[in-house]
Design a protein around this motif. Structure first.
Motif, short mmCIF file in Angstrom:
data_model
loop_
_atom_site.label_atom_id
_atom_site.label_comp_id
_atom_site.label_asym_id
_atom_site.label_seq_id
_atom_site.Cartn_x
_atom_site.Cartn_y
_atom_site.Cartn_z
N LEU A 1 0.85 -1.20 0.00
CA LEU A 1 0.00 0.00 0.00
C LEU A 1 0.88 1.25 0.00
N SER A 2 0.36 2.31 -0.57
CA SER A 2 1.05 3.60 -0.47
C SER A 2 0.88 4.11 0.96
N LEU A 3 1.68 5.10 1.33
CA LEU A 3 1.58 5.69 2.66
C LEU A 3 0.17 6.24 2.88
N ASP A 4 -0.35 6.85 1.85
CA ASP A 4 -1.70 7.42 1.90
C ASP A 4 -2.74 6.32 2.19
N GLN A 5 -2.66 5.21 1.47
CA GLN A 5 -3.62 4.11 1.66
C GLN A 5 -3.48 3.50 3.06
N LEU A 6 -2.22 3.35 3.50
CA LEU A 6 -1.98 2.78 4.84
C LEU A 6 -2.60 3.66 5.93
N GLN A 7 -2.40 4.98 5.78
CA GLN A 7 -2.92 5.88 6.81
C GLN A 7 -4.44 5.96 6.75
N GLU A 8 -5.00 5.81 5.57
CA GLU A 8 -6.46 5.78 5.44
C GLU A 8 -7.02 4.58 6.22
N ALA A 9 -6.37 3.43 6.06
CA ALA A 9 -6.81 2.23 6.75
C ALA A 9 -6.58 2.33 8.26
N PHE A 10 -5.44 2.91 8.63
CA PHE A 10 -5.09 3.06 10.06
C PHE A 10 -6.08 4.02 10.72
N ALA A 11 -6.39 5.12 10.03
CA ALA A 11 -7.34 6.11 10.57
C ALA A 11 -8.71 5.45 10.77
N ALA A 12 -9.09 4.59 9.83
CA ALA A 12 -10.40 3.93 9.93
C ALA A 12 -10.46 3.03 11.16
N THR A 13 -9.36 2.36 11.46
CA THR A 13 -9.37 1.44 12.61
C THR A 13 -9.33 2.21 13.94
N LEU A 14 -8.85 3.45 13.91
CA LEU A 14 -8.81 4.23 15.15
C LEU A 14 -10.19 4.71 15.56
N VAL A 15 -11.06 4.98 14.60
CA VAL A 15 -12.38 5.51 14.93
C VAL A 15 -13.47 4.45 14.93
N ALA A 16 -13.16 3.25 14.43
CA ALA A 16 -14.14 2.16 14.47
C ALA A 16 -13.45 0.95 15.11
N ASN B 1 -4.05 13.35 17.68
CA ASN B 1 -3.29 13.77 18.85
C ASN B 1 -2.53 12.61 19.48
N GLU B 2 -1.94 11.79 18.61
CA GLU B 2 -1.17 10.63 19.06
C GLU B 2 0.02 10.48 18.10
N LEU B 3 1.11 9.94 18.62
CA LEU B 3 2.29 9.74 17.78
C LEU B 3 2.14 8.39 17.10
N LEU B 4 1.68 8.39 15.86
CA LEU B 4 1.37 7.14 15.15
C LEU B 4 2.56 6.70 14.30
N PRO B 5 2.74 5.37 14.18
CA PRO B 5 3.97 4.87 13.53
C PRO B 5 3.94 4.97 12.01
N LEU B 6 5.09 5.19 11.43
CA LEU B 6 5.24 5.30 9.97
C LEU B 6 5.96 4.06 9.45
N PRO B 7 5.57 3.56 8.27
CA PRO B 7 6.38 2.52 7.63
C PRO B 7 7.67 3.18 7.15
N LEU B 8 8.81 2.55 7.43
CA LEU B 8 10.09 3.19 7.10
C LEU B 8 10.48 2.82 5.66
N THR B 9 9.82 3.48 4.73
CA THR B 9 10.01 3.22 3.30
C THR B 9 10.68 4.42 2.64
N ARG B 10 11.08 4.22 1.37
CA ARG B 10 11.64 5.34 0.60
C ARG B 10 10.60 6.44 0.43
N GLU B 11 9.33 6.02 0.25
CA GLU B 11 8.25 7.01 0.09
C GLU B 11 8.15 7.89 1.35
N THR B 12 8.21 7.24 2.53
CA THR B 12 8.13 7.98 3.79
C THR B 12 9.33 8.91 3.95
#
Lengths: 261, 290
Positions: free
Chosen positions: A3-18, B119-130
């Motif tokens: 997944l792209s970073l954007d897609q990963l964060q979209e999924a992560f955000a969804a799990t935080l609120v549901a 308002n939380e420190l959420l983890p990032l995948p350590l990729t080239r994109e990041t």
């Protein structure tokens, strides 16, 4: 395909609120099963915990009135309706009064909405600009005619309210140095002014005439019209006492005598 | 070149290094204002002082006359793909101009999505994109502030399958690319070691010591088989050992005692700071950096 970073964060955000875990998210993570559930629950708890703590810090009297369990339930509901929109948690909770007023869990405490509105004004004033008050000498130098024709600029953080509940007494009873017993408070309307002096925010009981007068001053009326409006709405309005009360609270940050323009 | 930007706290040539500091927390305001105490420096959470005025800001601007200040951001979310806030940077910049801190730092994390802020420190995948995204953000932040910032490693309770770097590789690359420094949180490394098995000592050994501009020490607790960095206890013995190890490698790096929950009396923090200072003073600065 990862997944792209954007897609990963979209999924992560969804799990935080549901309470569900999107399959793309679980596929992207090393943890699985119960282990993953526990870890994501921890994130949800942290997020909600920070929000609840921010609400409790802004609304200590509401917290004391309803107790920690009820507060937590209402906070949960609030967070779903109005999630945080700023990285600065001091901004979080602006619409709590609105939600409290319609919350079935707190319907037995009809004054909660007003208490919350007052507490938000107190909270905001804690971080408001330290605009210096108009020097007393400047006001003392005004002749009675000048005083009446002057417009007074109010501190932008000043807030006042006409409540059908004993708002000031309830708030004051919950302050650390209070001698007021909650049970001794009579059920009567009260009028509250929130202001600050040298960084200390205070809640001052005022009259219905003060409320009308402050509304008029805020709308830009000169003092003459302000007094007339207050007397019309509240024949017992005592301008001399009210004016001293306002000065003592550093309510005015500017004054201009219209005739000098 | 380590950095294009000045950073007094990270300059090893400064005659008086910062030494050991403590977090600035509201329960200690009165004690700090009234006691002329021997604390090296104070670290404030940037966002707590975003107001235009008020008592918090008065305390911070008063204390800055007596102590070097570090501004430690917890709300920028440098790695948020959508929802990064330019207004937040503007507020950070205004406070930095007002306080002229010795150190400025943020976290390697994300925290917002389409206007919703967690308002939380959420983890990032350590990729080239990041690395590309965070690198750009750090560049922009340093350009706005016209100074170096330090980026802190966080704790992570989940881990991503597809990564291009491990944590020290990522931090070294970010520092090399942007000129930022690294804020090495040893408690976070230890918590990650407990939860995920990543050797904290190995991470310390792999971090380029030239980039380390600050160290954080804090407490943690264990709940239901997970260790949580709640910053609500004294520094653990294992973390003190990591501190001694990190100082050996990095030399005398400004060190903070962080305590955010169940904040104890100021004297308790001072005792922790004295213990850290004891380790700090034993390090041969020149030998370590070389």
């Amino acid at each position: 395909m990862p997944l792209s970073l954007d897609q990963l964060q979209e999924a992560f955000a969804a799990t935080l609120v549901a309470d569900e875990v999107p399959t793309q998210l679980s596929a992207a993570l090393i943890e699985s099963g119960e282990h993953l559930t526990a870890r994501l629950t921890l994130y949800r708890r942290n997020v909600f915990g920070a929000w609840r703590q921010a609400l409790a810090a802004a609304y200590p009297v509401v917290h004391a009135l309803v107790g920690p369990e009820c507060f937590s339930d209402v906070a949960h509901h609030y967070c779903r309706l109005h999630p945080s929109t700023s990285g600065d948690l001091n901004q979080f909770g602006a619409r709590f009064a609105e939600v409290l007023a319609t919350e079935p869990a707190t319907a037995t405490l009809p004054y909660l909405g007003d208490v919350a509105a007052l507490e938000w004004a107190v909270h905001r004033l804690h971080h408001a600009a330290d605009t210096p008050p108009v020097p007393r000498e400047r006001i003392a130098a005004l002749s009675p005619t000048q005083l009446l024709s002057s417009r007074f600029l109010l501190h932008p953080g000043c807030w006042w309210m006409a409540s059908t509940h004993p708002l000031c007494s309830i708030w004051t009873a919950h302050q650390p140095d209070s001698t007021i017993e909650l049970s001794s408070i009579a059920h009567k309307p009260e009028f509250a002014l929130v202001t600050h002096r040298r960084w200390r925010v205070t809640v001052v009981p005022i009259t219905s005439g003060d409320v009308i007068a402050l509304d008029a001053l805020k709308a830009g009326a000169d003092m003459d019209r302000t007094i007339s409006a207050a007397l019309q709405g509240d024949p017992t309005f005592d301008f001399a006492k009210a004016f001293v009360r306002w000065l003592d609270c550093d309510v005015f940050v500017g004054v201009d005598d219209a005739r000098r323009q | 070149m380590i950095s294009n930007f000045p950073n007094p706290g990270n300059d090893r040539a400064v005659a008086r290094p910062l030494g050991v500091g403590i977090g600035l927390r509201a329960p200690h305001y009165e004690a700090l204002l009234t006691q002329g105490c021997c604390i090296g420096w104070l670290e404030a959470h940037t966002e707590n002082y975003f107001g235009e005025g008020g008592y918090d800001l008065y305390v911070l601007t008063t204390l800055r006359e007596r102590h070097p200040i570090s501004l430690h951001g917890v709300g920028l979310g440098l790695g948020s793909a959508k929802g990064y806030s330019p207004e937040h940077i503007t507020k950070v910049a205004a406070l930095v101009n007002r306080v002229e801190p010795a150190l400025v730092s943020e976290h390697l994390c994300w925290g917002a999505r389409d206007g919703a802020v967690f308002n939380e420190l959420l983890p990032l995948p350590l990729t080239r994109e990041t690395l590309h995204l965070v690198g750009e953000r750090v560049d922009r932040l340093q350009n706005v502030l016209q100074r170096q910032v330090l980026i802190e490693n966080i704790t992570s309770y989940v881990h991503f399958r597809d990564e291009d770097f491990n944590e020290p590789e990522f931090l070294n690359a970010l520092a090399a690319q942007t000129g930022c420094g690294i804020l090495l949180d040893l408690n976070n490394l230890y918590v990650n070691q407990c939860n995920h098995g990543t050797s904290a000592a190995a991470v310390i050994d792999a971090i380029d010591p030239r980039h380390v501009g600050e160290i954080h020490l804090a407490g943690h607790r264990r709940i239901d088989g997970i260790v949580i960095d709640d910053h609500g206890a004294a520094v653990d013995d294992a973390v003190w050992q990591l501190y001694a190890h990190a100082l050996q490698r990095c030399g005398q790096v400004p060190t903070l005692i962080e305590w955010d929950n169940q904040v104890p009396a100021l004297d308790v923090l001072k005792t922790e700071a004295e213990r850290a200072q004891h380790y700090y003073d034993r390090v041969d600065q020149h030998a370590a950096v070389a």
